[in-house]
Scaffold this motif. Structure first.
Motif, PDB file in Angstrom:
ATOM      1  N   LYS A 137       0.890  -0.985  -0.235  1.00  0.00           N
ATOM      2  CA  LYS A 137      -0.027   0.280   0.177  1.00  0.00           C
ATOM      3  C   LYS A 137       1.197   1.446   0.067  1.00  0.00           C
ATOM      4  O   LYS A 137       0.154   2.015  -0.768  1.00  0.00           O
ATOM      5  N   GLU A 138       1.897   1.161   1.172  1.00  0.00           N
ATOM      6  CA  GLU A 138       3.280   2.256   0.808  1.00  0.00           C
ATOM      7  C   GLU A 138       2.770   2.900  -0.647  1.00  0.00           C
ATOM      8  O   GLU A 138       3.472   3.935  -0.283  1.00  0.00           O
ATOM      9  N   LEU A 139       3.638   1.755  -1.753  1.00  0.00           N
ATOM     10  CA  LEU A 139       3.513   2.463  -2.882  1.00  0.00           C
ATOM     11  C   LEU A 139       2.530   3.456  -3.433  1.00  0.00           C
ATOM     12  O   LEU A 139       2.610   4.030  -5.084  1.00  0.00           O
ATOM     13  N   VAL A 140       1.388   3.243  -3.394  1.00  0.00           N
ATOM     14  CA  VAL A 140       0.301   3.778  -4.040  1.00  0.00           C
ATOM     15  C   VAL A 140       0.617   4.926  -3.836  1.00  0.00           C
ATOM     16  O   VAL A 140       0.104   5.720  -2.753  1.00  0.00           O
ATOM     17  N   GLY A 177       1.824  10.923 -13.279  1.00  0.00           N
ATOM     18  CA  GLY A 177       2.381  10.034 -12.631  1.00  0.00           C
ATOM     19  C   GLY A 177       0.775   8.785 -12.125  1.00  0.00           C
ATOM     20  O   GLY A 177      -0.232   8.450 -13.114  1.00  0.00           O
ATOM     21  N   TYR A 178       1.350   8.031 -11.341  1.00  0.00           N
ATOM     22  CA  TYR A 178       0.783   6.795 -11.375  1.00  0.00           C
ATOM     23  C   TYR A 178      -0.189   6.892 -10.374  1.00  0.00           C
ATOM     24  O   TYR A 178       0.411   6.278  -9.841  1.00  0.00           O
ATOM     25  N   GLY A 179      -1.805   5.788 -10.221  1.00  0.00           N
ATOM     26  CA  GLY A 179      -2.698   6.012  -9.791  1.00  0.00           C
ATOM     27  C   GLY A 179      -3.100   5.038  -8.776  1.00  0.00           C
ATOM     28  O   GLY A 179      -3.766   4.515  -8.430  1.00  0.00           O
ATOM     29  N   ASP A 180      -2.248   3.833 -10.134  1.00  0.00           N
ATOM     30  CA  ASP A 180      -2.708   2.339  -9.748  1.00  0.00           C
ATOM     31  C   ASP A 180      -2.438   1.375  -8.284  1.00  0.00           C
ATOM     32  O   ASP A 180      -0.854   1.630  -8.059  1.00  0.00           O
ATOM     33  N   TRP A 181      -2.573  -0.169  -8.072  1.00  0.00           N
ATOM     34  CA  TRP A 181      -1.794  -1.201  -7.198  1.00  0.00           C
ATOM     35  C   TRP A 181      -0.941  -1.725  -8.525  1.00  0.00           C
ATOM     36  O   TRP A 181      -1.178  -1.375  -9.479  1.00  0.00           O
ATOM     37  N   GLY A 182       0.056  -2.035  -7.603  1.00  0.00           N
ATOM     38  CA  GLY A 182       1.066  -2.992  -8.996  1.00  0.00           C
ATOM     39  C   GLY A 182       0.260  -3.209  -9.728  1.00  0.00           C
ATOM     40  O   GLY A 182      -0.763  -4.296  -9.802  1.00  0.00           O
ATOM     41  N   GLY A 202       4.658   5.780  -3.543  1.00  0.00           N
ATOM     42  CA  GLY A 202       4.629   6.528  -2.567  1.00  0.00           C
ATOM     43  C   GLY A 202       3.536   7.749  -2.841  1.00  0.00           C
ATOM     44  O   GLY A 202       3.157   7.807  -3.680  1.00  0.00           O
ATOM     45  N   PRO A 203       2.329   7.937  -1.657  1.00  0.00           N
ATOM     46  CA  PRO A 203       1.459   8.256  -2.377  1.00  0.00           C
ATOM     47  C   PRO A 203       1.999  10.098  -1.782  1.00  0.00           C
ATOM     48  O   PRO A 203       1.074  10.575  -2.425  1.00  0.00           O
ATOM     49  N   ASP A 204       2.944  10.765  -2.245  1.00  0.00           N
ATOM     50  CA  ASP A 204       3.650  11.949  -1.944  1.00  0.00           C
ATOM     51  C   ASP A 204       4.258  12.254  -3.096  1.00  0.00           C
ATOM     52  O   ASP A 204       4.606  13.464  -4.002  1.00  0.00           O
ATOM     53  N   LYS A 205       4.254  11.202  -3.806  1.00  0.00           N
ATOM     54  CA  LYS A 205       4.857  11.300  -5.729  1.00  0.00           C
ATOM     55  C   LYS A 205       4.074  11.045  -7.082  1.00  0.00           C
ATOM     56  O   LYS A 205       3.440   9.663  -7.034  1.00  0.00           O
ATOM     57  N   ILE A 206       4.624  11.736  -7.598  1.00  0.00           N
ATOM     58  CA  ILE A 206       3.830  11.911  -9.241  1.00  0.00           C
ATOM     59  C   ILE A 206       4.770  11.373  -9.615  1.00  0.00           C
ATOM     60  O   ILE A 206       6.453  11.875  -9.980  1.00  0.00           O
ATOM     61  N   GLY A 207       4.321   9.864 -10.337  1.00  0.00           N
ATOM     62  CA  GLY A 207       5.532   8.960 -10.704  1.00  0.00           C
ATOM     63  C   GLY A 207       5.048   7.864 -10.829  1.00  0.00           C
ATOM     64  O   GLY A 207       3.748   7.427 -10.519  1.00  0.00           O
ATOM     65  N   TRP A 265      11.284  -7.961  -8.192  1.00  0.00           N
ATOM     66  CA  TRP A 265      10.129  -8.717  -7.115  1.00  0.00           C
ATOM     67  C   TRP A 265      10.391  -8.173  -5.759  1.00  0.00           C
ATOM     68  O   TRP A 265       9.304  -8.225  -4.856  1.00  0.00           O
ATOM     69  N   LYS A 266      11.216  -8.293  -5.174  1.00  0.00           N
ATOM     70  CA  LYS A 266      11.868  -9.115  -3.616  1.00  0.00           C
ATOM     71  C   LYS A 266      11.510  -6.912  -2.952  1.00  0.00           C
ATOM     72  O   LYS A 266      11.361  -6.727  -2.236  1.00  0.00           O
ATOM     73  N   ALA A 267      12.407  -6.128  -4.089  1.00  0.00           N
ATOM     74  CA  ALA A 267      11.712  -4.858  -3.811  1.00  0.00           C
ATOM     75  C   ALA A 267      10.357  -3.755  -3.525  1.00  0.00           C
ATOM     76  O   ALA A 267      10.068  -3.740  -2.686  1.00  0.00           O
ATOM     77  N   TYR A 268       9.431  -4.776  -4.937  1.00  0.00           N
ATOM     78  CA  TYR A 268       8.281  -4.361  -5.198  1.00  0.00           C
ATOM     79  C   TYR A 268       7.553  -5.071  -5.080  1.00  0.00           C
ATOM     80  O   TYR A 268       6.016  -4.042  -4.755  1.00  0.00           O
TER      81      TYR A 268
END
Length: 537
Positions: A137-140, A177-182, A202-207, A265-268
């Motif tokens: 979730k922390e990446l969304v 910016g990507y606004g979806d889950w993996g 991350g929630p504060d990053k447009i990208g 895959w391990k990182a993300y």
């Protein structure tokens, strides 16, 4: 007696529940329901005919309407609206719960493409499959403009090759910016097929962060809701593409220490290992000589199959429920049947699979079986599932004109039961019933219900209906391939004569007529099953 009474109560509850039109979606309450979608990829040197294959099962309560969106030319500078909420609409003109989240400059020219819930094929033989790989979730970043289905749409409108599509998607993610889950999308063209995995940063990053890995031409790969890309070979530009921030974001978020070998895959991926049952079963089925181990920490990203793979093989894999293996969910659902001689004298008993046992038991049924006998059904996520919206297997063939080189074998509802309909990249119109989604409610005008009714009835006594239903599936599969050779020869002749529009009319009529034949037969099956089971015997 207590167990019997509880069982009766559960059966009554299930029966009552299934009288509701929403019963076909009771799997949404399963903890495994999120494991949606399967994509199989095959390189051109791994196929029997030299085609490139990508594929997709859209598993879940997603829209089932589809239509062909015509390419356009734009003389003046215009903008393209980007949406959220398009996956659950009831028709192409339904804008309820859809939101415009932004705009981007429109291209000067766009290609015609097949607009499914996750857009899948364009007139240049560019094709895309999809599976959600979730991630942490922390990446969304909900403020990112693009969901995956919109990225697919724009790629099909503007690109002719897989590499062009990957580069465009990477550019759009970085800028808007990507606004979806993996998500993983499997992008193929006439020459190669790639697996592209995307996450937010991350929630504060447009990208966003992403990596793409090419399936070797003599290999097969699979994506089934788990990140699969491992080590990124930065020197091998012919097989790897990735966002410039793929390593730095992993460090910043504490997902990689910068010391151990980096694996995407391990990182993300937020997974213990990059595979589960579907990846293992499919790769092992195609390359049994590798003796892949389900208990291994990692499987190869792709494998060279023991023999070349036909599109028939891929279609068959999409019907898989692991029957005859240790993963078969019906293996313990047995009953005793009395045996009689010619004089009708009882001479013993046989153990047989219960006639109502089928490989798609919902959560309530599994709980009932396991309550009566612990361990009766161990859930396995099969390739074919009853909650599938639609699926397609797409072939891309560089030796044919684009109008017929791209061919989608399309199916509504459960891919383990439904027939497949050929839709070509040169098709410009689809049957009217394809314009209506049947996921929100029962609609007799929605194509999916022309198959779903017979499919659901068949599971009431699957051990007796399966053979005849599979014979019908095989009949239409053989019909499609046999007729394709004649049809494609006819279309090539028309194209050489410059009669492109006439060729497209014939393609449209063929898909319409083929669809009508399958619907008629499934209606006959539905009527037959009502007659057989409707009185409750």
């Amino acid at each position: 007696m207590k167990k019997l009474l509880v069982a009766i109560l559960v059966i009554f509850t299930i029966t009552t529940h299934q009288s509701n039109a929403q019963s076909v979606f009771d799997q949404v309450n399963d903890p495994y329901f999120g494991e949606s979608c399967t994509s199989i990829l095959v390189g051109k040197k791994a196929t029997t005919d030299g085609s490139v294959i990508t594929s997709h099962t859209c598993d879940g309560k997603y829209r089932t309407w589809l239509q062909v969106e015509k390419g356009q030319k734009f003389e003046k500078d215009t903008s393209l609206e980007i949406y959220k909420g398009s996956l659950k609409t009831e028709t192409a003109w339904d804008r309820r719960n859809m939101t415009v989240v932004g705009t981007i400059p429109q291209a000067k020219e766009t290609y015609t493409y097949l607009n499914t819930a996750y857009p899948c094929l364009n007139e240049k033989q560019l094709a895309i499959g999809e599976t959600t790989i979730v991630g942490p979730k922390e990446l969304v970043n909900d403020n990112g403009m693009f969901l995956i289905e919109e990225l697919e749409r724009i790629a099909l409108q503007r690109c002719a090759t897989a590499r062009e599509a990957i580069d465009l998607i990477g550019k759009l993610i970085k800028e808007y910016g990507y606004g979806d889950w993996g998500e993983c999308i499997t992008i193929a063209d006439k020459n190669e097929v790639w697996q592209l995995e995307i996450f937010g940063e991350g929630p504060d990053k447009i990208g966003g962060v992403w990596a793409a890995q090419r399936i070797p031409d003599n290999h097969v790969g699979v994506s089934a809701n788990i990140s699969r890309i491992g080590v990124i070979d930065q020197k091998n530009k012919d097989y790897f593409k990735y966002s410039e921030n793929v390593f730095s974001v992993a460090k910043e978020l504490g997902r990689w220490d910068g010391q151990e070998e980096f694996k995407f895959w391990k990182a993300y991926g937020k997974v213990e290992k990059p595979f589960k049952i579907r990846e293992f079963f499919i790769l092992n089925a195609l390359a049994p000589s590798l003796h892949l181990d389900f208990e291994a920490a990692e499987l190869p990203f792709s494998v060279k199959p023991d023999r070349k793979v036909s599109v028939h093989d891929v279609i068959a894999l999409y019907r898989e429920t692991y029957e005859g293996t240790v993963y078969d969910m019906t293996q313990n659902l047995n009953v005793l049947r009395k045996k009689y001689n010619e004089e009708k004298e009882e001479i013993g008993v046989d153990t047989i699979t219960a006639l109502n046992a089928h490989p798609w038991p919902n959560g309530d049924n599994r709980k009932l079986y396991n309550y009566l006998e612990e361990g009766s059904v161990e859930y396995q996520r099969t390739v074919a599932v009853s909650w599938c919206s639609y699926s397609h297997i797409i072939q891309l063939r560089d030796w044919l004109p684009d109008e017929i080189g791209g061919r989608a074998w399309f199916s509504f509802d459960n891919p383990g039961q439904s027939p497949r309909i050929p839709i070509y990249s040169g098709t410009t119109e689809l049957p009217e019933s394809f314009q209506f989604c049947g996921q929100q409610r029962y609609r007799n005008d929605a194509a999916i219900w022309q198959y779903r009714k017979a499919n659901k009835l068949a599971t009431l006594q699957w051990q007796t209906t399966r053979k005849e239903m599979m014979e019908e599936v095989a009949y239409f599969e053989e019909k499609g391939f046999n007729e394709a050779a004649i049809l494609e020869t006819q279309i090539q002749k028309l194209l050489k004569e410059g009669k492109t529009e006439e060729a497209k009319v014939i393609l449209n009529k063929y898909t319409r007529d083929f669809t009508g034949a399958t619907m008629l037969r499934w209606k006959e099956l539905e009527n037959e099953y009502w007659g057989r089971f409707g009185m409750g015997f």
